[in-house]
Design a protein around this motif. Sequence first.
Motif, PDB file in Angstrom:
ATOM      1  N   GLY A 151      15.981  53.933  43.297  1.00  0.00           N
ATOM      2  CA  GLY A 151      15.966  52.772  41.660  1.00  0.00           C
ATOM      3  C   GLY A 151      16.073  53.359  41.048  1.00  0.00           C
ATOM      4  O   GLY A 151      17.269  54.951  39.950  1.00  0.00           O
ATOM      5  N   THR A 152      15.508  53.038  39.861  1.00  0.00           N
ATOM      6  CA  THR A 152      16.162  53.007  38.434  1.00  0.00           C
ATOM      7  C   THR A 152      15.112  53.235  37.703  1.00  0.00           C
ATOM      8  O   THR A 152      13.522  52.974  38.201  1.00  0.00           O
ATOM      9  N   VAL A 153      15.303  54.572  36.241  1.00  0.00           N
ATOM     10  CA  VAL A 153      14.093  54.380  35.162  1.00  0.00           C
ATOM     11  C   VAL A 153      13.235  52.948  35.605  1.00  0.00           C
ATOM     12  O   VAL A 153      12.201  52.968  35.195  1.00  0.00           O
ATOM     13  N   GLY A 154      13.870  52.678  35.026  1.00  0.00           N
ATOM     14  CA  GLY A 154      13.525  51.464  34.377  1.00  0.00           C
ATOM     15  C   GLY A 154      12.698  50.727  35.440  1.00  0.00           C
ATOM     16  O   GLY A 154      11.530  49.957  34.659  1.00  0.00           O
ATOM     17  N   ASP A 155      13.405  50.122  36.602  1.00  0.00           N
ATOM     18  CA  ASP A 155      12.085  49.420  37.500  1.00  0.00           C
ATOM     19  C   ASP A 155      10.571  50.310  37.201  1.00  0.00           C
ATOM     20  O   ASP A 155       9.556  49.329  37.257  1.00  0.00           O
ATOM     21  N   ILE A 156      10.628  52.100  37.093  1.00  0.00           N
ATOM     22  CA  ILE A 156       8.816  51.999  37.152  1.00  0.00           C
ATOM     23  C   ILE A 156       8.596  51.485  35.585  1.00  0.00           C
ATOM     24  O   ILE A 156       7.267  50.945  35.036  1.00  0.00           O
ATOM     25  N   GLN A 157       9.390  52.114  34.208  1.00  0.00           N
ATOM     26  CA  GLN A 157       8.919  51.519  33.144  1.00  0.00           C
ATOM     27  C   GLN A 157       8.806  50.391  33.298  1.00  0.00           C
ATOM     28  O   GLN A 157       7.881  50.237  31.894  1.00  0.00           O
ATOM     29  N   SER A 158       9.440  49.402  33.415  1.00  0.00           N
ATOM     30  CA  SER A 158       9.006  47.534  33.059  1.00  0.00           C
ATOM     31  C   SER A 158       7.588  48.056  33.966  1.00  0.00           C
ATOM     32  O   SER A 158       7.125  47.187  33.398  1.00  0.00           O
ATOM     33  N   ARG A 159       7.054  48.515  34.731  1.00  0.00           N
ATOM     34  CA  ARG A 159       5.830  48.482  35.533  1.00  0.00           C
ATOM     35  C   ARG A 159       5.036  48.287  34.572  1.00  0.00           C
ATOM     36  O   ARG A 159       3.868  47.979  34.211  1.00  0.00           O
ATOM     37  N   ILE A 160       5.410  49.863  33.298  1.00  0.00           N
ATOM     38  CA  ILE A 160       4.041  50.802  32.713  1.00  0.00           C
ATOM     39  C   ILE A 160       4.194  50.092  31.848  1.00  0.00           C
ATOM     40  O   ILE A 160       2.679  48.877  31.173  1.00  0.00           O
ATOM     41  N   GLU A 161       5.038  48.888  30.784  1.00  0.00           N
ATOM     42  CA  GLU A 161       5.363  48.435  30.120  1.00  0.00           C
ATOM     43  C   GLU A 161       4.462  46.932  30.487  1.00  0.00           C
ATOM     44  O   GLU A 161       3.052  46.395  29.593  1.00  0.00           O
ATOM     45  N   ASP A 162       3.805  46.133  31.466  1.00  0.00           N
ATOM     46  CA  ASP A 162       3.691  45.452  31.817  1.00  0.00           C
ATOM     47  C   ASP A 162       1.936  45.354  31.924  1.00  0.00           C
ATOM     48  O   ASP A 162       1.468  44.462  31.280  1.00  0.00           O
ATOM     49  N   LEU A 163       1.817  46.937  32.113  1.00  0.00           N
ATOM     50  CA  LEU A 163       0.611  47.353  32.764  1.00  0.00           C
ATOM     51  C   LEU A 163      -0.434  47.216  30.884  1.00  0.00           C
ATOM     52  O   LEU A 163      -1.501  46.687  30.291  1.00  0.00           O
ATOM     53  N   ASP A 164       1.055  47.652  30.337  1.00  0.00           N
ATOM     54  CA  ASP A 164       0.216  47.908  28.527  1.00  0.00           C
ATOM     55  C   ASP A 164      -0.382  46.118  27.753  1.00  0.00           C
ATOM     56  O   ASP A 164      -0.903  46.237  28.037  1.00  0.00           O
ATOM     57  N   ARG A 165       0.508  45.504  28.483  1.00  0.00           N
ATOM     58  CA  ARG A 165       0.553  44.031  28.296  1.00  0.00           C
ATOM     59  C   ARG A 165      -0.616  43.497  28.636  1.00  0.00           C
ATOM     60  O   ARG A 165      -1.658  43.281  27.377  1.00  0.00           O
ATOM     61  N   LEU A 166      -0.662  44.156  29.629  1.00  0.00           N
ATOM     62  CA  LEU A 166      -1.836  43.467  30.386  1.00  0.00           C
ATOM     63  C   LEU A 166      -3.601  42.979  30.338  1.00  0.00           C
ATOM     64  O   LEU A 166      -4.282  43.373  30.086  1.00  0.00           O
ATOM     65  N   ARG A 167      -3.769  44.908  29.555  1.00  0.00           N
ATOM     66  CA  ARG A 167      -4.272  46.067  29.030  1.00  0.00           C
ATOM     67  C   ARG A 167      -5.110  45.167  27.603  1.00  0.00           C
ATOM     68  O   ARG A 167      -6.013  44.242  28.084  1.00  0.00           O
ATOM     69  N   GLY A 168      -3.762  44.323  27.472  1.00  0.00           N
ATOM     70  CA  GLY A 168      -4.457  43.943  25.627  1.00  0.00           C
ATOM     71  C   GLY A 168      -5.021  42.609  26.781  1.00  0.00           C
ATOM     72  O   GLY A 168      -6.195  42.074  25.540  1.00  0.00           O
ATOM     73  N   LYS A 169      -4.971  41.877  27.548  1.00  0.00           N
ATOM     74  CA  LYS A 169      -5.222  40.079  27.677  1.00  0.00           C
ATOM     75  C   LYS A 169      -6.326  40.806  28.639  1.00  0.00           C
ATOM     76  O   LYS A 169      -7.458  39.659  28.284  1.00  0.00           O
ATOM     77  N   LEU A 170      -6.544  42.071  29.073  1.00  0.00           N
ATOM     78  CA  LEU A 170      -7.827  42.372  29.919  1.00  0.00           C
ATOM     79  C   LEU A 170      -9.347  41.972  28.954  1.00  0.00           C
ATOM     80  O   LEU A 170      -9.837  41.555  28.828  1.00  0.00           O
ATOM     81  N   LYS A 171      -8.107  42.905  27.826  1.00  0.00           N
ATOM     82  CA  LYS A 171      -9.799  43.611  26.372  1.00  0.00           C
ATOM     83  C   LYS A 171     -10.010  41.945  26.332  1.00  0.00           C
ATOM     84  O   LYS A 171     -11.026  42.063  25.733  1.00  0.00           O
ATOM     85  N   ALA A 172      -8.771  41.567  25.838  1.00  0.00           N
ATOM     86  CA  ALA A 172      -9.546  39.807  25.160  1.00  0.00           C
ATOM     87  C   ALA A 172     -10.437  39.316  25.731  1.00  0.00           C
ATOM     88  O   ALA A 172     -11.231  38.388  25.638  1.00  0.00           O
ATOM     89  N   ALA A 173      -9.456  39.509  27.108  1.00  0.00           N
ATOM     90  CA  ALA A 173     -10.660  37.772  28.580  1.00  0.00           C
ATOM     91  C   ALA A 173     -12.117  38.634  29.104  1.00  0.00           C
ATOM     92  O   ALA A 173     -13.034  38.245  28.641  1.00  0.00           O
ATOM     93  N   ALA A 174     -11.952  40.148  28.327  1.00  0.00           N
ATOM     94  CA  ALA A 174     -13.367  40.942  28.439  1.00  0.00           C
ATOM     95  C   ALA A 174     -14.405  40.667  27.297  1.00  0.00           C
ATOM     96  O   ALA A 174     -15.629  40.670  27.408  1.00  0.00           O
ATOM     97  N   ASP A 175     -13.746  41.167  26.148  1.00  0.00           N
ATOM     98  CA  ASP A 175     -14.408  40.235  24.554  1.00  0.00           C
ATOM     99  C   ASP A 175     -14.590  39.358  24.880  1.00  0.00           C
ATOM    100  O   ASP A 175     -15.981  38.968  24.299  1.00  0.00           O
TER     101      ASP A 175
END
Lengths: 414, 190
Positions: free
Chosen positions: A93-117
């Motif tokens: 595969g490409t590095v992008g496959d992994i990179q995009s998942r990690i970026e998505d994780l970053d995005r979801l982290r923000g959302k999780l925090k908001a939801a938890a708050d």
Amino acid sequence: MLSAKKIIKCLDDHWPVLETLASRSALGSFSFQDVQALIQRYSPGASSEQVFREAQRLLQQEVLIPLAKSSQLELNRAVLEFIQFLIQEHQLGTVGDIQSRIEDLDRLRGKLKAAADAKDVSEMRRFIRLMDERVREVVKHFRKNESAILHLVEQAKADESKLSLAKRYSAVMEAFDEYIEPVLQMIDINGPFQHSIAALELLLSDLIIHIEQTGFLQGEKEPLVQLRTRLLEMNQLGRESLIRSTDVLMPLREELRKNTLLSRNASALLALLRKKGLEPTLEQLVPKFSSDHQKFSLGSANQITSYMAELVDYQDELYQMPQQVDQAAHHNIRVPELADVLKFARTQQANTDLSLWLAKSYPQLPVDEMLFLYQELSRAPSLKLQHLEQLTELEVNGYRLTLHPFAPTAQSGN
Amino acid sequence: MQIELEQLSQLADIYKKLSTGFHISEQDFALWQELDNNEEAYSALFTALGNQLKRDSRGFFHFEVDDATVNMGKISRLFALTTYALVEFFADKGQDPLRALFDEEISHEILASILQQQYHLFEQLEVYSATDLKREVMNRMLRYGFAKAQGEQFKLLSPIYRYLDALMAVDQLTEETNTEQTNTEGQADV
């Protein structure tokens, strides 16, 4: 439309054909006639009509798909990926496959925090599930890419063609430059991967501590703990997988590897073993040696067969019994019954001491029997006996006995 | 042929070793020389006893057997896997694998490396650590005459060629499938 059951049946019926097609998928498309030829090869008994029908079936099930504006075919992408997964021949595969998942994780982290708050439980659950999914995907990619690199390396090592080193290893170099290097940079201690993971872990830990302290949202603690564990595991696994990949690529990249017929074969064989398992391949290959000890111990079916085969020629040997050695005739000693002896002693009104009387009355008796009788008689209440002061000596069957004998008391004597 | 048993001075020793699966190589000097000098007599005698004495030109004798017992099959598979993993290991280090195989002393570190490289294969034969590898494979190699001990380390002996020969047969296997493939492709074109 792919029908799950039918596809699986197809895979089962035509596994060798599909496996071959999958391994050729890198070479491009194939024709309907190719498929027929393959089916014919793996089921030689089939008539041409049957072969045509089976090939048609693969087409109908959409296992094979026609290319646009052409009569050429290719394997359905989903089927191909499944087969590659099964035979462990992944494509890198490409590095992008992994990179995009990690970026998505970053995005979801923000959302999780908001939801938890906002204490929105259902949203939190949804984000946790999504993050879990992303982490699993990253792990899957690490695994897949490691296996793909192994495959590349094996192919390069076992390649027979007399290409220049640069050409032989071109795929390997590419893998190194385009996958290993960037991923190494990404997961570097100061790289984006580590930042994301550290931030995410911090958030998860905070949430877990918060739940532990307040007792609020207790139900969400378990999935959070799971997610955190999986996240850390992903980090570890990624590193290990990368180290292993680098290890196998290094000798090729550094052009260290010595390519001889022997080493090429060893690589080819080890690759074969990795994909098909040890037993079937090595079974035919390895030299045989065994020991007599094992030949004659019945452990396996063929040992028992050979044992039985030897039984066919079995001939019994005549065995000469040894001559009987004459022995002195055995004295048939009749051990008298205790009751009889007691009666006898009473009627005899034996006046002398008991031991002497016994020795005289039963001269043939063995000593142990004699002593048994002596003991029993001396205890019998019907004979009124007393212990004498003086010692008596007597010889019974070669044994010399010394004892304080019992003799009838004065009253009974009278 | 007349076999003078009195002249076969090492008979008991040789038979005992060979019949337990041992490979007598030039390393076991006395026995090897005895076999070398009286090969015909020994061979005839062992044939009469139901064993096939085989001499390999690369300097070792062993009994040829058709069916190996199940247990020995596993041992032989372990030997094969270890040998091939070593070839791979030396080749990757840039050494000529054939020369390195017999020249290099196999140390604990080397065993640990090949175990790590081929873990998924060794695992299938229930070997999980370098210590396992030493105990299950190297010590057995000593017992069957495939290796000799050199202090704490091991050195492979010429009977290992039996496994290398088998490795060469792989080449034929893959070539066969290749020609098969080109054949069918040829047919397909027609």
